[in-house]
Design a protein around this motif. Sequence first.
Motif, PDB file in Angstrom:
ATOM      1  N   GLU A 134       0.879  -1.167   0.000  1.00  0.00           N
ATOM      2  CA  GLU A 134       0.000   0.000   0.000  1.00  0.00           C
ATOM      3  C   GLU A 134       0.922   1.225   0.000  1.00  0.00           C
ATOM      4  OE1 GLU A 134      -1.056   1.360   4.043  1.00  0.00           O
ATOM      5  OE2 GLU A 134       1.022   1.370   3.280  1.00  0.00           O
ATOM      6  N   THR A 135       0.356   2.411   0.175  1.00  0.00           N
ATOM      7  CA  THR A 135       1.146   3.622  -0.117  1.00  0.00           C
ATOM      8  C   THR A 135       2.372   3.784   0.776  1.00  0.00           C
ATOM      9  OG1 THR A 135      -0.403   4.871   1.243  1.00  0.00           O
ATOM     10  CG2 THR A 135      -0.706   4.969  -1.148  1.00  0.00           C
ATOM     11  N   LYS A 136       2.355   3.188   1.985  1.00  0.00           N
ATOM     12  CA  LYS A 136       3.516   3.365   2.861  1.00  0.00           C
ATOM     13  C   LYS A 136       4.560   2.243   2.728  1.00  0.00           C
ATOM     14  CE  LYS A 136       1.572   6.349   6.402  1.00  0.00           C
ATOM     15  NZ  LYS A 136       0.953   6.372   7.747  1.00  0.00           N
ATOM     16  N   THR A 137       4.252   1.232   1.932  1.00  0.00           N
ATOM     17  CA  THR A 137       5.172   0.104   1.777  1.00  0.00           C
ATOM     18  C   THR A 137       6.396   0.501   0.951  1.00  0.00           C
ATOM     19  OG1 THR A 137       3.285  -1.392   1.796  1.00  0.00           O
ATOM     20  CG2 THR A 137       5.370  -2.270   0.935  1.00  0.00           C
ATOM     21  N   LEU A 138       7.548   0.122   1.440  1.00  0.00           N
ATOM     22  CA  LEU A 138       8.760   0.292   0.629  1.00  0.00           C
ATOM     23  C   LEU A 138       9.080  -1.034  -0.066  1.00  0.00           C
ATOM     24  CD1 LEU A 138      11.130   2.324   2.989  1.00  0.00           C
ATOM     25  CD2 LEU A 138       9.505   3.158   1.261  1.00  0.00           C
ATOM     26  N   VAL A 139       9.519  -0.939  -1.305  1.00  0.00           N
ATOM     27  CA  VAL A 139       9.881  -2.131  -2.074  1.00  0.00           C
ATOM     28  C   VAL A 139      11.380  -2.058  -2.378  1.00  0.00           C
ATOM     29  CG1 VAL A 139       9.498  -3.420  -4.199  1.00  0.00           C
ATOM     30  CG2 VAL A 139       7.567  -2.322  -3.044  1.00  0.00           C
ATOM     31  N   LEU A 140      12.115  -2.964  -1.773  1.00  0.00           N
ATOM     32  CA  LEU A 140      13.578  -2.967  -1.918  1.00  0.00           C
ATOM     33  C   LEU A 140      13.971  -4.074  -2.901  1.00  0.00           C
ATOM     34  CD1 LEU A 140      16.381  -1.935  -0.856  1.00  0.00           C
ATOM     35  CD2 LEU A 140      16.248  -3.786   0.838  1.00  0.00           C
ATOM     36  N   ILE A 141      14.514  -3.670  -4.037  1.00  0.00           N
ATOM     37  CA  ILE A 141      14.883  -4.633  -5.084  1.00  0.00           C
ATOM     38  C   ILE A 141      16.318  -5.101  -4.831  1.00  0.00           C
ATOM     39  CG2 ILE A 141      15.019  -5.009  -7.577  1.00  0.00           C
ATOM     40  CD1 ILE A 141      12.330  -3.958  -7.016  1.00  0.00           C
ATOM     41  N   MET A 142      16.468  -6.348  -4.497  1.00  0.00           N
ATOM     42  CA  MET A 142      17.829  -6.891  -4.253  1.00  0.00           C
ATOM     43  C   MET A 142      18.151  -7.942  -5.309  1.00  0.00           C
ATOM     44  SD  MET A 142      17.870  -7.089  -0.075  1.00  0.00           S
ATOM     45  CE  MET A 142      19.647  -6.934   0.113  1.00  0.00           C
ATOM     46  N   GLN A 143      18.030  -7.556  -6.575  1.00  0.00           N
ATOM     47  CA  GLN A 143      18.229  -8.511  -7.666  1.00  0.00           C
ATOM     48  C   GLN A 143      19.514  -8.189  -8.413  1.00  0.00           C
ATOM     49  OE1 GLN A 143      14.006  -7.680  -9.164  1.00  0.00           O
ATOM     50  NE2 GLN A 143      14.277  -9.844  -9.637  1.00  0.00           N
ATOM     51  N   ASN A 144      19.938  -9.144  -9.200  1.00  0.00           N
ATOM     52  CA  ASN A 144      21.110  -8.960 -10.051  1.00  0.00           C
ATOM     53  C   ASN A 144      20.774  -8.159 -11.295  1.00  0.00           C
ATOM     54  OD1 ASN A 144      23.422 -10.195  -8.977  1.00  0.00           O
ATOM     55  ND2 ASN A 144      22.616 -12.229  -9.454  1.00  0.00           N
ATOM     56  N   GLY A 145      21.709  -7.371 -11.742  1.00  0.00           N
ATOM     57  CA  GLY A 145      21.633  -6.812 -13.080  1.00  0.00           C
ATOM     58  C   GLY A 145      20.824  -5.540 -13.200  1.00  0.00           C
ATOM     59  N   MET A 146      20.665  -5.135 -14.472  1.00  0.00           N
ATOM     60  CA  MET A 146      20.039  -3.851 -14.805  1.00  0.00           C
ATOM     61  C   MET A 146      18.621  -4.007 -15.290  1.00  0.00           C
ATOM     62  SD  MET A 146      22.793  -1.522 -16.775  1.00  0.00           S
ATOM     63  CE  MET A 146      23.722  -0.397 -15.717  1.00  0.00           C
ATOM     64  N   GLY A 147      17.792  -3.027 -14.970  1.00  0.00           N
ATOM     65  CA  GLY A 147      16.444  -2.973 -15.532  1.00  0.00           C
ATOM     66  C   GLY A 147      15.369  -3.415 -14.562  1.00  0.00           C
ATOM     67  N   ASN A 148      15.756  -3.939 -13.407  1.00  0.00           N
ATOM     68  CA  ASN A 148      14.754  -4.443 -12.464  1.00  0.00           C
ATOM     69  C   ASN A 148      13.917  -3.313 -11.859  1.00  0.00           C
ATOM     70  OD1 ASN A 148      15.837  -7.183 -12.647  1.00  0.00           O
ATOM     71  ND2 ASN A 148      17.578  -6.376 -11.503  1.00  0.00           N
ATOM     72  N   VAL A 149      14.583  -2.269 -11.360  1.00  0.00           N
ATOM     73  CA  VAL A 149      13.828  -1.183 -10.729  1.00  0.00           C
ATOM     74  C   VAL A 149      12.893  -0.521 -11.742  1.00  0.00           C
ATOM     75  CG1 VAL A 149      15.333  -0.695  -8.760  1.00  0.00           C
ATOM     76  CG2 VAL A 149      15.889   0.294 -10.973  1.00  0.00           C
ATOM     77  N   GLU A 150      13.361  -0.357 -12.968  1.00  0.00           N
ATOM     78  CA  GLU A 150      12.533   0.256 -14.004  1.00  0.00           C
ATOM     79  C   GLU A 150      11.295  -0.611 -14.294  1.00  0.00           C
ATOM     80  OE1 GLU A 150      15.753  -0.207 -14.054  1.00  0.00           O
ATOM     81  OE2 GLU A 150      16.797   1.610 -14.689  1.00  0.00           O
ATOM     82  N   THR A 151      11.499  -1.927 -14.330  1.00  0.00           N
ATOM     83  CA  THR A 151      10.361  -2.817 -14.587  1.00  0.00           C
ATOM     84  C   THR A 151       9.381  -2.769 -13.419  1.00  0.00           C
ATOM     85  OG1 THR A 151      11.779  -4.253 -15.893  1.00  0.00           O
ATOM     86  CG2 THR A 151       9.716  -5.211 -15.122  1.00  0.00           C
ATOM     87  N   MET A 152       9.893  -2.720 -12.202  1.00  0.00           N
ATOM     88  CA  MET A 152       9.026  -2.635 -11.033  1.00  0.00           C
ATOM     89  C   MET A 152       8.177  -1.372 -11.078  1.00  0.00           C
ATOM     90  SD  MET A 152       7.961  -4.123  -8.323  1.00  0.00           S
ATOM     91  CE  MET A 152       9.157  -5.362  -7.802  1.00  0.00           C
ATOM     92  N   ALA A 153       8.764  -0.283 -11.597  1.00  0.00           N
ATOM     93  CA  ALA A 153       8.051   0.996 -11.646  1.00  0.00           C
ATOM     94  C   ALA A 153       6.866   0.971 -12.609  1.00  0.00           C
ATOM     95  CB  ALA A 153       9.023   2.115 -12.012  1.00  0.00           C
ATOM     96  N   GLU A 154       6.757  -0.101 -13.394  1.00  0.00           N
ATOM     97  CA  GLU A 154       5.552  -0.250 -14.225  1.00  0.00           C
ATOM     98  C   GLU A 154       4.367  -0.739 -13.388  1.00  0.00           C
ATOM     99  OE1 GLU A 154       6.612  -2.910 -17.391  1.00  0.00           O
ATOM    100  OE2 GLU A 154       8.307  -1.652 -18.019  1.00  0.00           O
ATOM    101  N   HIS A 155       4.647  -1.232 -12.194  1.00  0.00           N
ATOM    102  CA  HIS A 155       3.582  -1.859 -11.395  1.00  0.00           C
ATOM    103  C   HIS A 155       3.262  -1.121 -10.106  1.00  0.00           C
ATOM    104  CE1 HIS A 155       3.768  -5.150 -14.165  1.00  0.00           C
ATOM    105  NE2 HIS A 155       5.069  -5.256 -13.964  1.00  0.00           N
ATOM    106  N   ILE A 156       4.242  -0.488  -9.513  1.00  0.00           N
ATOM    107  CA  ILE A 156       3.971   0.263  -8.284  1.00  0.00           C
ATOM    108  C   ILE A 156       4.615   1.640  -8.401  1.00  0.00           C
ATOM    109  CG2 ILE A 156       3.850  -1.855  -6.865  1.00  0.00           C
ATOM    110  CD1 ILE A 156       6.565  -0.805  -5.653  1.00  0.00           C
ATOM    111  N   PRO A 157       4.165   2.622  -7.638  1.00  0.00           N
ATOM    112  CA  PRO A 157       4.705   3.979  -7.787  1.00  0.00           C
ATOM    113  C   PRO A 157       6.218   3.999  -7.586  1.00  0.00           C
ATOM    114  CG  PRO A 157       2.703   4.010  -6.467  1.00  0.00           C
ATOM    115  CD  PRO A 157       3.064   2.569  -6.656  1.00  0.00           C
ATOM    116  N   ALA A 158       6.881   4.674  -8.482  1.00  0.00           N
ATOM    117  CA  ALA A 158       8.345   4.722  -8.479  1.00  0.00           C
ATOM    118  C   ALA A 158       8.888   5.216  -7.144  1.00  0.00           C
ATOM    119  CB  ALA A 158       8.836   5.615  -9.616  1.00  0.00           C
ATOM    120  N   VAL A 159       8.155   6.104  -6.500  1.00  0.00           N
ATOM    121  CA  VAL A 159       8.642   6.718  -5.266  1.00  0.00           C
ATOM    122  C   VAL A 159       8.755   5.706  -4.128  1.00  0.00           C
ATOM    123  CG1 VAL A 159       6.383   7.408  -4.369  1.00  0.00           C
ATOM    124  CG2 VAL A 159       8.412   8.838  -3.902  1.00  0.00           C
ATOM    125  N   GLN A 160       8.085   4.555  -4.250  1.00  0.00           N
ATOM    126  CA  GLN A 160       8.154   3.540  -3.197  1.00  0.00           C
ATOM    127  C   GLN A 160       9.295   2.536  -3.400  1.00  0.00           C
ATOM    128  OE1 GLN A 160       3.436   3.319  -3.356  1.00  0.00           O
ATOM    129  NE2 GLN A 160       4.205   1.917  -1.781  1.00  0.00           N
TER     130      GLN A 160
END
Lengths: 310, 310
Positions: free
Chosen positions: A96-122
């Motif tokens: 929900e709006t206060k949840t932080l999503v921490l991407i701990m994956q290998n490589g490039m493009g993961n955060v950008e792909t995540m931003a297609e699904h949840i607000p980038a600011v989180q």
Amino acid sequence: MNKPLRVAVIGAGAIGGYYGCMLARAGHDVHFVARSDLEYVREHGYEIRSTNETFQIKPAQVYSNPHKIGVVDLVIVALKATANSHYKELITPLVETKTLVLIMQNGMGNVETMAEHIPAVQILGGLCFVCINRVSPGVIENYLSGRVYIGEFMGSYRQRTIDLVTTFEEAGIECYFSKSLDATLWKKLCWNIPFNGLTIAAGGVTTQEIINDDSFRKLARLLMEEVRAAATAYGHSITDDFLEQQFTVTEGMADYKPSSLIDYLAGRDVEIEAIFGEPLRRGTEKGINMPHLESLYLLLKGLVASRQQA
Amino acid sequence: MNKPLRVAVIGAGAIGGYYGCMLARAGHDVHFVARSDLEYVREHGYEIRSTNETFQIKPAQVYSNPHKIGVVDLVIVALKATANSHYKELITPLVETKTLVLIMQNGMGNVETMAEHIPAVQILGGLCFVCINRVSPGVIENYLSGRVYIGEFMGSYRQRTIDLVTTFEEAGIECYFSKSLDATLWKKLCWNIPFNGLTIAAGGVTTQEIINDDSFRKLARLLMEEVRAAATAYGHSITDDFLEQQFTVTEGMADYKPSSLIDYLAGRDVEIEAIFGEPLRRGTEKGINMPHLESLYLLLKGLVASRQQA
């Protein structure tokens, strides 16, 4: 410590299992979504083996899907990047709006792909400079006292970034604040590209064999220099010392097998696009010539494709 | 036919055995210096299997060293290029001023090395565009109706060049005159470098698997283009059609394993310097950037070195 967090770990392999268990041991309420080890961990919990201690998280709160967990304060995404098409179904039930999503994956493009699904600011990124392997179901080994760099995907840092770094530190994880995830990621790729790549291309050898052979070592250095050229084109400078240090650090790893090699040898998906393809495309977009990386990328793609046919 | 020649074949593996037997069948007096198959061939002779015929040369005149043969009209050198340090002891006992020395070896630098031991004017090169493998001791298979290009090392052609081409033709070998050995060799490397190289780097696959996989095929083409750039710097033009034709020809080879791959898999010396290292050095000398070849060369060198340790 800060107040205990409700945490969901998505993809509880080596990285997710390790950091999830470290946070659980520190008193946080950690829920794991696991796939392959689900039944085993449900019965036996996790065992974490580090260079100087071993501990268990038992019982572990482990699930086959995120729906029973509900909304959490922090989602740690530790999926293999080849599974990023499942982001939406796996992550959105937890956020929900206060949840932080921490991407701990290998490589490039993961955060950008995540931003297609949840607000980038989180979204935050956590980049791991470690040697952690899942050695059997529920058993995770950490061979090297490594470190994590945490930074914001969008904009500069804020109090929550510092709080999260503090939470990791208090859980016994060496953790730093990264003021540029992109800069840190290019640096991480200076290791991942030569060592994850060449250990596969060289026929399934350890990192030790790469640094001990003059030809492999020279090729590793040429690959690092291309990664540095691309990083520089994006405004991030990387020193000669940093490149040389990658070899020194690797000497301390002894007979380490990078995660990509383990995946490759086990017949599982390999993160070719995240680790090799996307950096190649981003470098090329900036006019950087990366022919050694191109050779490695094409060779690895072909190797994985022909392995799957076999 | 021209008068029968006294011929010595040095290095009676696939290439030496095949062409030596073709000449022997045509009535020439052919003497083979063999190493690994010596005892077998002494007892059983050679068997040559082509697409449309099988024949035997039995008994074959086979020796462990050249001294019992004495001086000949023609020496065919078909050693592996990794054995070129033995040129002097193997070749000089066979040569006087009228002897022609025909180098039928893989890769670059062989004719130049031979010229350190015998007068350059006596040296010719024979470049084989064929698929010939030694399948068991004394048994040689020719999978593809191939061709040989014969040219002079020094200067332009003369009557003897034409005579030698004619001798090969009359023995049933499709044979052409090359007015520039160097040009023909660069063309041959457009095949050898990608296909000998990538079948090893790709983990021991056949040429078919290289052309069937998009990534391997793309990498093969990139390698060919670097070879072409180097050839062009030396004054030899190679067309797009010629490069594309390398794939078409390879399709006709079905599940072919190049000689380098067979050597690699059998734990024998691999002609890394002759096929990959020397073209890389010669291209680089002319200012040509060959990073894909450099990647392949370093990877192969490392692969061979780590195999020998294993």
